[in-house]
Write an enzyme that holds these catalytic residues in place. Structure first.
Site, PDB file in Angstrom:
ATOM      1  N   GLU A 185      46.950  10.058 -68.036  1.00 33.86           N
ATOM      2  CA  GLU A 185      45.892   9.599 -68.949  1.00 33.86           C
ATOM      3  C   GLU A 185      46.464   8.622 -69.967  1.00 33.86           C
ATOM      4  OE1 GLU A 185      43.697  12.641 -71.118  1.00 33.86           O
ATOM      5  OE2 GLU A 185      42.877  11.108 -72.462  1.00 33.86           O
ATOM      6  N   SER A 197      40.996  22.274 -65.109  1.00 36.81           N
ATOM      7  CA  SER A 197      41.084  21.863 -63.704  1.00 36.81           C
ATOM      8  C   SER A 197      41.263  23.044 -62.759  1.00 36.81           C
ATOM      9  CB  SER A 197      42.246  20.878 -63.553  1.00 36.81           C
ATOM     10  OG  SER A 197      43.394  21.340 -64.271  1.00 36.81           O
ATOM     11  N   HIS A 226      44.531  17.881 -61.967  1.00 40.94           N
ATOM     12  CA  HIS A 226      45.855  18.496 -61.795  1.00 40.94           C
ATOM     13  C   HIS A 226      45.749  19.948 -61.320  1.00 40.94           C
ATOM     14  CE1 HIS A 226      47.585  15.297 -64.711  1.00 40.94           C
ATOM     15  NE2 HIS A 226      47.705  14.923 -63.452  1.00 40.94           N
ATOM     16  N   HIS A 243      52.259  10.998 -69.094  1.00 41.91           N
ATOM     17  CA  HIS A 243      51.033  11.611 -68.563  1.00 41.91           C
ATOM     18  C   HIS A 243      50.112  10.497 -68.045  1.00 41.91           C
ATOM     19  CE1 HIS A 243      47.168  13.643 -68.376  1.00 41.91           C
ATOM     20  NE2 HIS A 243      47.851  14.775 -68.306  1.00 41.91           N
ATOM     21  N   CYS A 286      35.681  21.736 -66.543  1.00 43.75           N
ATOM     22  CA  CYS A 286      34.889  20.974 -67.518  1.00 43.75           C
ATOM     23  C   CYS A 286      33.974  20.026 -66.739  1.00 43.75           C
ATOM     24  CB  CYS A 286      35.816  20.182 -68.426  1.00 43.75           C
ATOM     25  SG  CYS A 286      36.819  18.997 -67.484  1.00 43.75           S
ATOM     26  N   SER A 312      47.986  19.134 -68.663  1.00 43.18           N
ATOM     27  CA  SER A 312      48.197  19.094 -70.104  1.00 43.18           C
ATOM     28  C   SER A 312      47.323  20.133 -70.813  1.00 43.18           C
ATOM     29  CB  SER A 312      47.876  17.685 -70.619  1.00 43.18           C
ATOM     30  OG  SER A 312      47.724  17.679 -72.013  1.00 43.18           O
ATOM     31  N   ASN A 313      46.039  20.136 -70.500  1.00 41.60           N
ATOM     32  CA  ASN A 313      45.143  21.039 -71.244  1.00 41.60           C
ATOM     33  C   ASN A 313      45.479  22.505 -70.998  1.00 41.60           C
ATOM     34  OD1 ASN A 313      42.775  22.409 -69.537  1.00 41.60           O
ATOM     35  ND2 ASN A 313      43.370  20.507 -68.535  1.00 41.60           N
TER      36      ASN A 313
HETATM   37  O1  10G Z   1      44.949  18.321 -68.751  1.00 41.74           O
HETATM   38  P1  10G Z   1      45.330  17.154 -67.945  1.00 41.74           P
HETATM   39  O2  10G Z   1      45.056  15.857 -68.627  1.00 41.74           O
HETATM   40  O3  10G Z   1      46.745  17.189 -67.444  1.00 41.74           O
HETATM   41  O4  10G Z   1      44.380  17.097 -66.641  1.00 41.74           O
HETATM   42  P2  10G Z   1      43.808  18.192 -65.683  1.00 41.74           P
HETATM   43  O5  10G Z   1      43.513  17.504 -64.396  1.00 41.74           O
HETATM   44  O6  10G Z   1      44.627  19.412 -65.646  1.00 41.74           O
HETATM   45  O7  10G Z   1      42.421  18.661 -66.346  1.00 41.74           O
HETATM   46  C1  10G Z   1      41.300  17.828 -66.470  1.00 41.74           C
HETATM   47  C2  10G Z   1      41.543  16.834 -67.509  1.00 41.74           C
HETATM   48  C3  10G Z   1      41.600  15.505 -67.286  1.00 41.74           C
HETATM   49  C4  10G Z   1      41.107  14.885 -66.076  1.00 41.74           C
HETATM   50  C5  10G Z   1      42.189  14.615 -68.299  1.00 41.74           C
HETATM   51  S1  10G Z   1      40.971  13.978 -69.319  1.00 41.74           S
HETATM   52 FE1  SF4 Z   2      36.710  14.856 -69.466  1.00 42.63          FE
HETATM   53 FE2  SF4 Z   2      39.245  15.450 -69.525  1.00 42.63          FE
HETATM   54 FE3  SF4 Z   2      37.629  16.535 -71.302  1.00 42.63          FE
HETATM   55 FE4  SF4 Z   2      37.465  17.305 -68.817  1.00 42.63          FE
HETATM   56  S1  SF4 Z   2      39.224  17.584 -70.131  1.00 42.63           S
HETATM   57  S2  SF4 Z   2      35.725  16.725 -70.130  1.00 42.63           S
HETATM   58  S3  SF4 Z   2      37.969  15.448 -67.723  1.00 42.63           S
HETATM   59  S4  SF4 Z   2      38.100  14.372 -71.118  1.00 42.63           S
END
Ligand code: 10G
Ligand code: SF4
Length: 345
Positions: free
Chosen positions: A143, A283, A58, A141, A29, A240-241
């Site tokens: 965040e 990520s 992550h 978490h 993203c 998480s995502n």
């Molecule tokens: O999905 P989470 O929050 O665990 O993080 P990630 O590092 O796997 O993915 C990018 C999302 C964020 C940085 C949280 S907004």
């Molecule tokens: Fe921002 Fe987290 Fe959404 Fe990626 S997943 S755009 S880091 S809020």
């Protein structure tokens, strides 16, 4: 289920051929691309080591690549030597961490995603209007820890509909809510409904704290899961995502696996499978998707296609402190370039 697979694999048998469908959008993203670029630029400008509080995102492949370039990942500021360049991860940090960095005069570049910072501001505004804040999110978490610590007085945390009944607030007419950005859109809708039922005057952002990237990847995987016999999600256990994407597949009755990379794939998963769906969390670098497709090709000859979906054009500016430092060194920040998978090829 599989409609136009080259060959329908009988139940329990290994496939003779496979159709692979890639979800779109998937992977990085805008907040992740920005955070990775921040660490890379900091390394380029200031030289190693650059200390990063928590995994910048992550994903161990991202972390490893940056570590090889001179980034040092720590969990606590106390692990950072005096005066060392410090980056806060994309997930955000509590105010106490910002203050501690200030007390220690650490030079900080904040890679908190602007959409997470927006949630911090929403929470602060609610408190400014005399409301107690309820946060929908997952305990522990980073965040959630960051947002909780950015809102004066903290938050009441709820994760599920059942938690809403147990809430003990000062004044039920003066509450508001915010959410973690990477939650399940469906689950969060239910929790918000329960909150509105219990606190009719509650103020909040709708489901809009769940960011565009989370929503788009969930929508894409839902469409994908309607067409496949097996779903593979590239992403880390602690992401998480990414977990939410695999959960959607499972909920829709498709065997779904969250994998760090192609090395975790097991041939047995493909028994009776004709069509494989692949996606990646926000990520996870695209390189890992390419490796996974190659690995699937070793199970059986595979024909790969991409499922059309929403096109994303979101880009976030780099922090001012970094762009100023870049310009001082004659590097022009180029906001128009495609950052996709630029860094972790
Ligand atoms: O999905 P989470 O929050 O665990 O993080 P990630 O590092 O796997 O993915 C990018 C999302 C964020 C940085 C949280 S907004
Ligand atoms: Fe921002 Fe987290 Fe959404 Fe990626 S997943 S755009 S880091 S809020």
């Amino acid at each position: 289920m599989a409609e136009s697979a080259p060959v329908k694999t009988p139940p329990g048998e290994m496939p003779q051929a496979l159709r692979v469908i890639l979800a779109s959008p998937r992977g990085f993203c805008a907040g992740v691309e920005r955070a990775i670029e921040i660490v890379e630029r900091a390394l380029e400008i200031y030289g190693p080591p650059v200390y990063v509080r928590h995994e910048i995102v992550h994903n161990k492949h991202v972390v490893e690549t940056l570590r090889n370039k001179g980034a040092v990942f720590v969990e606590e500021l106390t692990e950072i030597p005096e005066g060392a360049m410090t980056v806060f991860s994309a997930h955000g940090v509590p105010q106490a961490v910002v203050k501690e960095a200030g007390r220690r005069a650490l030079p900080v570049i904040d890679a908190t995603c602007p959409l997470v910072s927006k949630v911090h501001r929403e929470g602060q505004n609610l408190v400014g209007k005399g409301r107690e804040v309820i946060m929908i999110g997952h305990e522990g978490h980073p965040e959630v820890e960051g947002t909780r610590g950015q809102i004066p007085g903290g938050v009441h945390l709820v994760s599920r509909v059942e938690d809403v009944e147990r809430l003990d607030v000062r004044d039920p007419t003066l509450v508001g809510y915010v959410t973690q950005t990477t939650l399940s859109v469906d689950d969060t809708r239910d929790v918000i409904e329960a909150l509105k039922k219990r606190f009719p005057g509650i103020k909040g952002p709708g489901a809009k704290d769940i960011c565009y990237a989370t929503q788009n990847r969930q929508m894409a995987v839902r469409r994908l899961a309607e067409q496949v016999d097996l779903l593979l999600v590239v992403g880390a256990r602690n992401s998480s995502n990414s977990n939410r994407l695999a959960e959607i597949g499972t909920t829709m009755g498709v065997p779904s696996f969250l994998i760090d990379d192609a090395s975790m794939v097991q041939d047995d998963w493909f028994r009776g499978v004709s069509v494989v769906g692949v996606t990646a969390g926000a990520s996870a670098p695209e390189r890992l998707v390419r490796d996974l497709v190659a690995r699937i090709g070793h199970v059986a000859p595979a024909q790969t296609e991409e499922l059309g979906g929403i096109e994303e054009h979101m880009q976030f500016k780099l922090p001012r402190v970094l762009t100023d430092a870049m310009r001082e060194r004659g590097i022009e920040p180029d906001d128009s370039r495609d950052r996709h998978d630029l860094h972790v090829a």
